[in-house]
Write a protein that holds these residues in place. Structure first.
Motif, PDB file in Angstrom:
ATOM      1  N   LYS A  11      -9.847   6.877   1.309  1.00  0.00           N
ATOM      2  CA  LYS A  11      -9.729   5.471   1.707  1.00  0.00           C
ATOM      3  C   LYS A  11      -9.071   5.330   3.079  1.00  0.00           C
ATOM      4  CE  LYS A  11     -11.410   3.885  -2.167  1.00  0.00           C
ATOM      5  NZ  LYS A  11     -12.739   3.211  -2.197  1.00  0.00           N
ATOM      6  N   ILE A  12      -8.199   6.285   3.407  1.00  0.00           N
ATOM      7  CA  ILE A  12      -7.545   6.307   4.712  1.00  0.00           C
ATOM      8  C   ILE A  12      -7.475   7.747   5.193  1.00  0.00           C
ATOM      9  CG2 ILE A  12      -6.152   4.235   4.253  1.00  0.00           C
ATOM     10  CD1 ILE A  12      -3.755   6.078   3.768  1.00  0.00           C
ATOM     11  N   SER A  13      -7.238   7.927   6.480  1.00  0.00           N
ATOM     12  CA  SER A  13      -7.105   9.281   7.028  1.00  0.00           C
ATOM     13  C   SER A  13      -5.661   9.760   6.908  1.00  0.00           C
ATOM     14  CB  SER A  13      -7.526   9.294   8.496  1.00  0.00           C
ATOM     15  OG  SER A  13      -6.582   8.594   9.289  1.00  0.00           O
ATOM     16  N   GLN A  14      -5.480  11.072   6.993  1.00  0.00           N
ATOM     17  CA  GLN A  14      -4.132  11.629   6.961  1.00  0.00           C
ATOM     18  C   GLN A  14      -3.333  11.158   8.172  1.00  0.00           C
ATOM     19  OE1 GLN A  14      -2.674  13.730   4.424  1.00  0.00           O
ATOM     20  NE2 GLN A  14      -0.965  12.841   5.592  1.00  0.00           N
ATOM     21  N   VAL A  15      -3.996  11.027   9.304  1.00  0.00           N
ATOM     22  CA  VAL A  15      -3.317  10.567  10.526  1.00  0.00           C
ATOM     23  C   VAL A  15      -2.779   9.156  10.334  1.00  0.00           C
ATOM     24  CG1 VAL A  15      -3.643   9.964  12.958  1.00  0.00           C
ATOM     25  CG2 VAL A  15      -4.649  12.063  12.049  1.00  0.00           C
ATOM     26  N   ASP A  16      -3.605   8.268   9.764  1.00  0.00           N
ATOM     27  CA  ASP A  16      -3.155   6.895   9.532  1.00  0.00           C
ATOM     28  C   ASP A  16      -2.072   6.842   8.453  1.00  0.00           C
ATOM     29  OD1 ASP A  16      -4.709   5.771  11.481  1.00  0.00           O
ATOM     30  OD2 ASP A  16      -6.338   5.185  10.125  1.00  0.00           O
ATOM     31  N   ALA A  17      -2.171   7.719   7.467  1.00  0.00           N
ATOM     32  CA  ALA A  17      -1.141   7.784   6.427  1.00  0.00           C
ATOM     33  C   ALA A  17       0.208   8.158   7.037  1.00  0.00           C
ATOM     34  CB  ALA A  17      -1.531   8.802   5.361  1.00  0.00           C
ATOM     35  N   ASP A  18       0.218   9.173   7.902  1.00  0.00           N
ATOM     36  CA  ASP A  18       1.455   9.594   8.554  1.00  0.00           C
ATOM     37  C   ASP A  18       2.004   8.474   9.441  1.00  0.00           C
ATOM     38  OD1 ASP A  18       1.180  12.049   7.341  1.00  0.00           O
ATOM     39  OD2 ASP A  18       0.291  13.024   9.094  1.00  0.00           O
ATOM     40  N   HIS A  19       1.117   7.789  10.130  1.00  0.00           N
ATOM     41  CA  HIS A  19       1.523   6.696  11.006  1.00  0.00           C
ATOM     42  C   HIS A  19       2.169   5.569  10.195  1.00  0.00           C
ATOM     43  CE1 HIS A  19       1.421   4.021  14.489  1.00  0.00           C
ATOM     44  NE2 HIS A  19       0.860   3.101  13.720  1.00  0.00           N
ATOM     45  N   TYR A  20       1.577   5.261   9.049  1.00  0.00           N
ATOM     46  CA  TYR A  20       2.097   4.201   8.176  1.00  0.00           C
ATOM     47  C   TYR A  20       3.498   4.541   7.670  1.00  0.00           C
ATOM     48  CZ  TYR A  20       2.272   1.024   4.126  1.00  0.00           C
ATOM     49  OH  TYR A  20       2.639   0.071   3.211  1.00  0.00           O
ATOM     50  N   LEU A  21       3.663   5.760   7.155  1.00  0.00           N
ATOM     51  CA  LEU A  21       4.966   6.161   6.619  1.00  0.00           C
ATOM     52  C   LEU A  21       6.024   6.224   7.716  1.00  0.00           C
ATOM     53  CD1 LEU A  21       3.766   8.887   4.094  1.00  0.00           C
ATOM     54  CD2 LEU A  21       4.731   6.641   3.544  1.00  0.00           C
ATOM     55  N   VAL A  33      -1.236   0.000  10.668  1.00  0.00           N
ATOM     56  CA  VAL A  33      -0.328  -0.183   9.540  1.00  0.00           C
ATOM     57  C   VAL A  33      -0.859  -1.266   8.610  1.00  0.00           C
ATOM     58  CG1 VAL A  33       1.988  -0.941   8.877  1.00  0.00           C
ATOM     59  CG2 VAL A  33       1.695   0.662  10.771  1.00  0.00           C
ATOM     60  N   ARG A  34      -1.372  -2.342   9.217  1.00  0.00           N
ATOM     61  CA  ARG A  34      -1.903  -3.451   8.417  1.00  0.00           C
ATOM     62  C   ARG A  34      -3.089  -3.002   7.567  1.00  0.00           C
ATOM     63  NH1 ARG A  34      -3.374  -6.653  12.293  1.00  0.00           N
ATOM     64  NH2 ARG A  34      -1.257  -7.397  12.657  1.00  0.00           N
ATOM     65  N   GLU A  35      -3.968  -2.178   8.141  1.00  0.00           N
ATOM     66  CA  GLU A  35      -5.139  -1.722   7.401  1.00  0.00           C
ATOM     67  C   GLU A  35      -4.748  -0.787   6.258  1.00  0.00           C
ATOM     68  OE1 GLU A  35      -8.885  -0.943   5.942  1.00  0.00           O
ATOM     69  OE2 GLU A  35      -8.091  -2.611   7.131  1.00  0.00           O
ATOM     70  N   VAL A  36      -3.783   0.098   6.486  1.00  0.00           N
ATOM     71  CA  VAL A  36      -3.325   0.966   5.405  1.00  0.00           C
ATOM     72  C   VAL A  36      -2.726   0.136   4.282  1.00  0.00           C
ATOM     73  CG1 VAL A  36      -1.680   2.771   4.742  1.00  0.00           C
ATOM     74  CG2 VAL A  36      -2.982   2.992   6.863  1.00  0.00           C
ATOM     75  N   ASP A  37      -1.936  -0.866   4.647  1.00  0.00           N
ATOM     76  CA  ASP A  37      -1.343  -1.704   3.603  1.00  0.00           C
ATOM     77  C   ASP A  37      -2.417  -2.489   2.847  1.00  0.00           C
ATOM     78  OD1 ASP A  37       1.327  -2.714   2.492  1.00  0.00           O
ATOM     79  OD2 ASP A  37       0.200  -4.572   2.867  1.00  0.00           O
ATOM     80  N   HIS A  57       1.554   6.986  -3.485  1.00  0.00           N
ATOM     81  CA  HIS A  57       0.414   6.066  -3.408  1.00  0.00           C
ATOM     82  C   HIS A  57      -0.443   6.358  -2.173  1.00  0.00           C
ATOM     83  CE1 HIS A  57      -0.888   1.608  -4.159  1.00  0.00           C
ATOM     84  NE2 HIS A  57      -1.910   2.410  -3.999  1.00  0.00           N
ATOM     85  N   ILE A  58       0.222   6.578  -1.038  1.00  0.00           N
ATOM     86  CA  ILE A  58      -0.502   6.855   0.211  1.00  0.00           C
ATOM     87  C   ILE A  58      -1.276   8.167   0.120  1.00  0.00           C
ATOM     88  CG2 ILE A  58      -0.222   7.338   2.671  1.00  0.00           C
ATOM     89  CD1 ILE A  58       0.070   4.392   1.890  1.00  0.00           C
ATOM     90  N   CYS A  59      -0.664   9.181  -0.490  1.00  0.00           N
ATOM     91  CA  CYS A  59      -1.357  10.464  -0.669  1.00  0.00           C
ATOM     92  C   CYS A  59      -2.612  10.301  -1.519  1.00  0.00           C
ATOM     93  CB  CYS A  59      -0.426  11.484  -1.319  1.00  0.00           C
ATOM     94  SG  CYS A  59       0.857  12.102  -0.217  1.00  0.00           S
ATOM     95  N   LYS A  60      -2.537   9.427  -2.518  1.00  0.00           N
ATOM     96  CA  LYS A  60      -3.708   9.171  -3.367  1.00  0.00           C
ATOM     97  C   LYS A  60      -4.817   8.502  -2.551  1.00  0.00           C
ATOM     98  CE  LYS A  60      -5.745   8.819  -7.484  1.00  0.00           C
ATOM     99  NZ  LYS A  60      -6.949   8.052  -7.160  1.00  0.00           N
ATOM    100  N   LEU A  61      -4.453   7.597  -1.655  1.00  0.00           N
ATOM    101  CA  LEU A  61      -5.450   6.957  -0.804  1.00  0.00           C
ATOM    102  C   LEU A  61      -6.131   7.971   0.113  1.00  0.00           C
ATOM    103  CD1 LEU A  61      -3.628   3.639   0.231  1.00  0.00           C
ATOM    104  CD2 LEU A  61      -5.504   3.903  -1.405  1.00  0.00           C
ATOM    105  N   VAL A  62      -5.353   8.931   0.601  1.00  0.00           N
ATOM    106  CA  VAL A  62      -5.934   9.985   1.444  1.00  0.00           C
ATOM    107  C   VAL A  62      -6.900  10.835   0.631  1.00  0.00           C
ATOM    108  CG1 VAL A  62      -5.445  12.063   2.790  1.00  0.00           C
ATOM    109  CG2 VAL A  62      -3.976  10.052   3.025  1.00  0.00           C
ATOM    110  N   SER A  63      -6.480  11.238  -0.563  1.00  0.00           N
ATOM    111  CA  SER A  63      -7.337  12.091  -1.399  1.00  0.00           C
ATOM    112  C   SER A  63      -8.600  11.360  -1.838  1.00  0.00           C
ATOM    113  CB  SER A  63      -6.558  12.596  -2.618  1.00  0.00           C
ATOM    114  OG  SER A  63      -6.241  11.530  -3.498  1.00  0.00           O
TER     115      SER A  63
END
Length: 283
Positions: free
Chosen positions: A248-258, A174-178, A239-245
């Motif tokens: 910058k981050i994986s979809q798995v980490d994006a889902d975990h963050y949200l 979570v910290r890395e995604v943020d 914003h998170i979806c843009k990072l995935v596209s």
């Protein structure tokens, strides 16, 4: 979902924002009220000194009018004329259609870089989280232009890097995604160090004799549920979806963050928001 302006806001988002801003127990609203408690005594003092008409107060970048509503509630018996300006037509329309502002308030669509008011109009000018997106020197110049001599100005801003360092969680993912989200924000906004830049811009103007009494005060408040500042996580999700596209981050980490944000009532993660209140007086 109905689009109501060119910047992607929608009716559902406005409904969520309105509910959040009218919830007196919302920590974000409590934080705004504390900010307005700093402004209210200045307006009250101006009311006592103003003769022949109301004290005129401008909120530049008023959004749906929350700050002026709070200020008016603190100055119920004061003779004040409230003005709000925002660049987004949908927000001004929402204020007018839903009667969100103080009674008799004047709201217009306009640009902080070219404010639609005559020079020397206002006794107090105020803006919150607007200069981060603006041509800062031009915006500050416009605020000063519409101030009367001896009028007081307030700018509420934060430095993006300072805020990102206070996102607290025991979850490294979570910290890395943020962290990636903060880096993206710093690249996207015009002035990521808006608080510091505003202060030093005004200090230069103080040396030039244009303003006086420039100071900066700090306020902090804790957000344990991110939904209070982003109802429905609409903007965060985008914003998170843009990072995935952008890879910058994986979809798995994006889902975990949200998912972690949706569990915000557990107290992890939480964020300490730092805001600076920069004030000045026009000479």
């Amino acid at each position: 979902m109905v689009s109501c302006n060119q910047m992607g806001l929608n009716i559902d988002f406005l409904e969520h924002l309105l509910r959040a801003e009218t919830d007196s127990e919302n920590p974000f609203v409590k934080g705004k009220r504390e900010l307005m408690r700093l402004v209210a005594p200045v307006v009250a003092e101006k009311c006592q000194a103003t003769s022949g008409g109301p004290t005129r107060v401008l909120d530049a970048g008023c959004a749906i009018g929350g700050d002026l509503r709070i200020l008016a509630s603190l100055l119920a018996d004061a003779h004040v004329a409230y003005y709000g300006v925002d660049i987004m037509p949908a927000l001004i329309e929402a204020i007018q259609v839903r009667s969100l502002g103080p009674v008799g308030a004047n709201y217009v669509c306009g640009d902080i870089h070219v404010l639609p008011f005559e020079a020397n109009t206002f006794d107090v000018v105020y803006c919150s989280r607007v200069l981060i997106h603006s041509d800062l020197e031009q915006a500050v110049s416009e605020l000063i232009r519409v101030q009367k001599s001896t009028a007081v100005g307030f700018a509420v801003e934060g430095d993006v890097s300072a805020s990102s360092q206070l996102f607290l969680t025991s979850d490294e993912r979570v910290r890395e995604v943020d962290r990636q989200k903060s880096l993206s924000t710093m690249r996207a906004v015009k002035n990521p160090q808006a608080a510091s830049q505003t202060f030093w811009t005004l200090k230069k103007l103080e040396v030039a004799g244009i303003v006086s009494n420039v100071r900066m005060d700090l306020q902090s408040f804790v957000i344990t549920d991110a939904a209070v500042i982003d109802p429905g996580f609409a903007m965060t999700s985008q914003h998170i979806c843009k990072l995935v596209s952008d890879l910058k981050i994986s979809q798995v980490d994006a889902d975990h963050y949200l998912e972690a944000l949706h569990k915000g009532d557990s107290g992890d993660p939480y964020q300490i928001i730092l805001l600076s209140i920069i004030s000045w007086i026009k000479v």
